[in-house]
Design a protein around this motif. Structure first.
Motif, PDB file in Angstrom:
ATOM      1  N   ALA A   7       0.818  -1.130  -0.032  1.00  0.00           N
ATOM      2  CA  ALA A   7      -0.079  -0.025   0.073  1.00  0.00           C
ATOM      3  C   ALA A   7       0.797   1.294  -0.062  1.00  0.00           C
ATOM      4  O   ALA A   7       2.036   1.111   0.440  1.00  0.00           O
ATOM      5  CB  ALA A   7      -0.758  -0.067   1.328  1.00  0.00           C
ATOM      6  N   ALA A   8       0.262   2.430  -0.300  1.00  0.00           N
ATOM      7  CA  ALA A   8       0.897   3.602  -0.337  1.00  0.00           C
ATOM      8  C   ALA A   8       0.636   4.040   1.085  1.00  0.00           C
ATOM      9  O   ALA A   8      -0.385   3.956   1.629  1.00  0.00           O
ATOM     10  CB  ALA A   8       0.357   4.642  -1.086  1.00  0.00           C
ATOM     11  N   LEU A   9       1.644   4.673   1.761  1.00  0.00           N
ATOM     12  CA  LEU A   9       1.579   5.244   3.104  1.00  0.00           C
ATOM     13  C   LEU A   9       0.414   5.992   3.233  1.00  0.00           C
ATOM     14  O   LEU A   9      -0.241   6.041   4.387  1.00  0.00           O
ATOM     15  CB  LEU A   9       2.865   5.906   3.566  1.00  0.00           C
ATOM     16  CG  LEU A   9       3.185   6.234   5.220  1.00  0.00           C
ATOM     17  CD1 LEU A   9       2.932   4.958   5.985  1.00  0.00           C
ATOM     18  CD2 LEU A   9       4.476   6.778   5.103  1.00  0.00           C
ATOM     19  N   SER A  10       0.060   6.896   2.242  1.00  0.00           N
ATOM     20  CA  SER A  10      -0.793   7.807   2.254  1.00  0.00           C
ATOM     21  C   SER A  10      -2.400   7.047   2.331  1.00  0.00           C
ATOM     22  O   SER A  10      -3.224   7.856   2.885  1.00  0.00           O
ATOM     23  CB  SER A  10      -0.867   8.758   1.156  1.00  0.00           C
ATOM     24  OG  SER A  10      -1.130   7.769   0.085  1.00  0.00           O
ATOM     25  N   HIS A  11      -2.557   5.854   2.189  1.00  0.00           N
ATOM     26  CA  HIS A  11      -3.844   5.134   2.512  1.00  0.00           C
ATOM     27  C   HIS A  11      -3.786   4.693   3.670  1.00  0.00           C
ATOM     28  O   HIS A  11      -4.894   4.020   3.817  1.00  0.00           O
ATOM     29  CB  HIS A  11      -3.663   3.934   1.123  1.00  0.00           C
ATOM     30  CG  HIS A  11      -3.826   4.467  -0.165  1.00  0.00           C
ATOM     31  ND1 HIS A  11      -3.613   3.635  -1.158  1.00  0.00           N
ATOM     32  CD2 HIS A  11      -4.043   5.803  -0.594  1.00  0.00           C
ATOM     33  CE1 HIS A  11      -4.035   4.375  -2.394  1.00  0.00           C
ATOM     34  NE2 HIS A  11      -4.242   5.637  -1.875  1.00  0.00           N
ATOM     35  N   LEU A  12      -2.966   4.934   4.755  1.00  0.00           N
ATOM     36  CA  LEU A  12      -3.173   4.325   5.967  1.00  0.00           C
ATOM     37  C   LEU A  12      -2.782   5.536   6.995  1.00  0.00           C
ATOM     38  O   LEU A  12      -1.726   5.359   7.467  1.00  0.00           O
ATOM     39  CB  LEU A  12      -2.212   3.000   5.959  1.00  0.00           C
ATOM     40  CG  LEU A  12      -2.390   2.303   7.509  1.00  0.00           C
ATOM     41  CD1 LEU A  12      -3.722   1.625   7.322  1.00  0.00           C
ATOM     42  CD2 LEU A  12      -1.202   1.137   7.521  1.00  0.00           C
ATOM     43  N   PRO A  13      -3.379   6.293   7.021  1.00  0.00           N
ATOM     44  CA  PRO A  13      -3.286   7.516   8.101  1.00  0.00           C
ATOM     45  C   PRO A  13      -3.441   6.859   9.385  1.00  0.00           C
ATOM     46  O   PRO A  13      -3.897   5.783  10.021  1.00  0.00           O
ATOM     47  CB  PRO A  13      -4.552   8.505   7.791  1.00  0.00           C
ATOM     48  CG  PRO A  13      -5.489   7.703   7.304  1.00  0.00           C
ATOM     49  CD  PRO A  13      -4.870   6.548   6.413  1.00  0.00           C
ATOM     50  N   PRO A  14      -2.784   7.725  10.504  1.00  0.00           N
ATOM     51  CA  PRO A  14      -2.901   7.260  11.860  1.00  0.00           C
ATOM     52  C   PRO A  14      -4.294   6.963  12.442  1.00  0.00           C
ATOM     53  O   PRO A  14      -5.269   7.805  11.958  1.00  0.00           O
ATOM     54  CB  PRO A  14      -2.621   8.593  12.524  1.00  0.00           C
ATOM     55  CG  PRO A  14      -1.457   9.036  11.674  1.00  0.00           C
ATOM     56  CD  PRO A  14      -2.041   9.049  10.375  1.00  0.00           C
ATOM     57  N   ASP A  95      10.151   5.057   0.329  1.00  0.00           N
ATOM     58  CA  ASP A  95       9.644   6.056  -0.677  1.00  0.00           C
ATOM     59  C   ASP A  95       8.140   6.311  -0.457  1.00  0.00           C
ATOM     60  O   ASP A  95       7.255   6.080  -1.508  1.00  0.00           O
ATOM     61  CB  ASP A  95       9.877   5.712  -2.183  1.00  0.00           C
ATOM     62  CG  ASP A  95      11.610   5.434  -2.400  1.00  0.00           C
ATOM     63  OD1 ASP A  95      12.110   6.205  -1.947  1.00  0.00           O
ATOM     64  OD2 ASP A  95      11.916   4.796  -3.163  1.00  0.00           O
ATOM     65  N   ASN A  96       7.824   6.310   0.778  1.00  0.00           N
ATOM     66  CA  ASN A  96       6.453   6.479   1.081  1.00  0.00           C
ATOM     67  C   ASN A  96       5.397   5.412   0.640  1.00  0.00           C
ATOM     68  O   ASN A  96       4.037   5.675   0.481  1.00  0.00           O
ATOM     69  CB  ASN A  96       5.629   7.770   0.263  1.00  0.00           C
ATOM     70  CG  ASN A  96       6.431   9.086   0.993  1.00  0.00           C
ATOM     71  OD1 ASN A  96       6.575   9.167   2.446  1.00  0.00           O
ATOM     72  ND2 ASN A  96       6.831   9.865   0.225  1.00  0.00           N
ATOM     73  N   ASP A  97       5.923   4.167   0.470  1.00  0.00           N
ATOM     74  CA  ASP A  97       5.118   2.815   0.354  1.00  0.00           C
ATOM     75  C   ASP A  97       5.287   2.130   1.552  1.00  0.00           C
ATOM     76  O   ASP A  97       6.590   2.060   1.902  1.00  0.00           O
ATOM     77  CB  ASP A  97       5.392   2.359  -1.117  1.00  0.00           C
ATOM     78  CG  ASP A  97       5.008   3.034  -2.245  1.00  0.00           C
ATOM     79  OD1 ASP A  97       3.982   3.537  -2.328  1.00  0.00           O
ATOM     80  OD2 ASP A  97       5.661   3.094  -3.285  1.00  0.00           O
ATOM     81  N   ILE A  98       4.539   1.017   1.765  1.00  0.00           N
ATOM     82  CA  ILE A  98       4.662   0.118   2.794  1.00  0.00           C
ATOM     83  C   ILE A  98       4.853  -1.031   2.059  1.00  0.00           C
ATOM     84  O   ILE A  98       4.331  -1.695   1.343  1.00  0.00           O
ATOM     85  CB  ILE A  98       3.140   0.075   3.720  1.00  0.00           C
ATOM     86  CG1 ILE A  98       2.869   1.379   4.090  1.00  0.00           C
ATOM     87  CG2 ILE A  98       3.222  -1.036   4.561  1.00  0.00           C
ATOM     88  CD1 ILE A  98       1.346   1.301   4.731  1.00  0.00           C
ATOM     89  N   TYR A  99       5.885  -1.767   2.756  1.00  0.00           N
ATOM     90  CA  TYR A  99       6.362  -3.197   2.325  1.00  0.00           C
ATOM     91  C   TYR A  99       6.294  -4.062   3.376  1.00  0.00           C
ATOM     92  O   TYR A  99       6.343  -3.841   4.752  1.00  0.00           O
ATOM     93  CB  TYR A  99       7.557  -3.080   1.766  1.00  0.00           C
ATOM     94  CG  TYR A  99       7.932  -2.515   0.566  1.00  0.00           C
ATOM     95  CD1 TYR A  99       8.130  -3.143  -0.719  1.00  0.00           C
ATOM     96  CD2 TYR A  99       8.089  -1.168   0.678  1.00  0.00           C
ATOM     97  CE1 TYR A  99       8.393  -2.361  -1.705  1.00  0.00           C
ATOM     98  CE2 TYR A  99       8.395  -0.393  -0.464  1.00  0.00           C
ATOM     99  CZ  TYR A  99       8.263  -1.017  -1.733  1.00  0.00           C
ATOM    100  OH  TYR A  99       8.342  -0.543  -2.800  1.00  0.00           O
ATOM    101  N   ILE A 100       5.748  -5.464   3.276  1.00  0.00           N
ATOM    102  CA  ILE A 100       5.720  -6.418   4.340  1.00  0.00           C
ATOM    103  C   ILE A 100       6.611  -7.700   3.829  1.00  0.00           C
ATOM    104  O   ILE A 100       6.479  -7.798   2.705  1.00  0.00           O
ATOM    105  CB  ILE A 100       4.196  -6.994   4.606  1.00  0.00           C
ATOM    106  CG1 ILE A 100       3.580  -5.845   4.898  1.00  0.00           C
ATOM    107  CG2 ILE A 100       4.415  -8.089   5.492  1.00  0.00           C
ATOM    108  CD1 ILE A 100       2.113  -6.143   5.066  1.00  0.00           C
TER     109      ILE A 100
END
Ligand code: FES
Length: 102
Positions: A7-14, A95-100
């Protein structure tokens, strides 16, 4: 083990949570006070989806099924059947993306 962009980090706000699937595994992603945490999304009790649960101030998700609590950092069950546990997954932000790592 490999890193998977989920996911993009912007899709998962606090305060938000997402369900993602990586290599046929359902994983719950949580933004707890700015920290991204990943756990197996299926409750070990009866399989409800943990990403739909409320998160407490202590960083525990409350299963929407029967209110067992799971620590988002350790996966430990802290209320309910306390020897239960959900798997946790390492998270990397690039780079503002989430990796698992799976
Ligand atoms: S399904 Fe999660 S506590 Fe019952």
């Amino acid at each position: 083990m490999a890193l998977h962009k989920v996911a993009a980090l912007s899709h998962l706000p606090p305060g938000a949570a997402l369900r993602v699937t990586v290599e046929a595994r359902e994983i719950g992603l949580f933004n707890f006070k700015g920290e991204i945490l990943a756990i197996k999304n299926l409750c070990p009790h009866m399989g409800d989806q943990l990403h739909k649960g409320q998160v407490t101030d202590a960083g525990r998700v409350v299963c929407p099924g029967h209110a067992w609590h799971f620590d988002l950092k350790t996966g430990a069950c802290t209320s309910g059947q306390t020897d239960a546990r959900v798997r946790t997954y390492p998270v990397v932000i690039q780079d503002n993306d989430i990796y698992i790592e799976v």
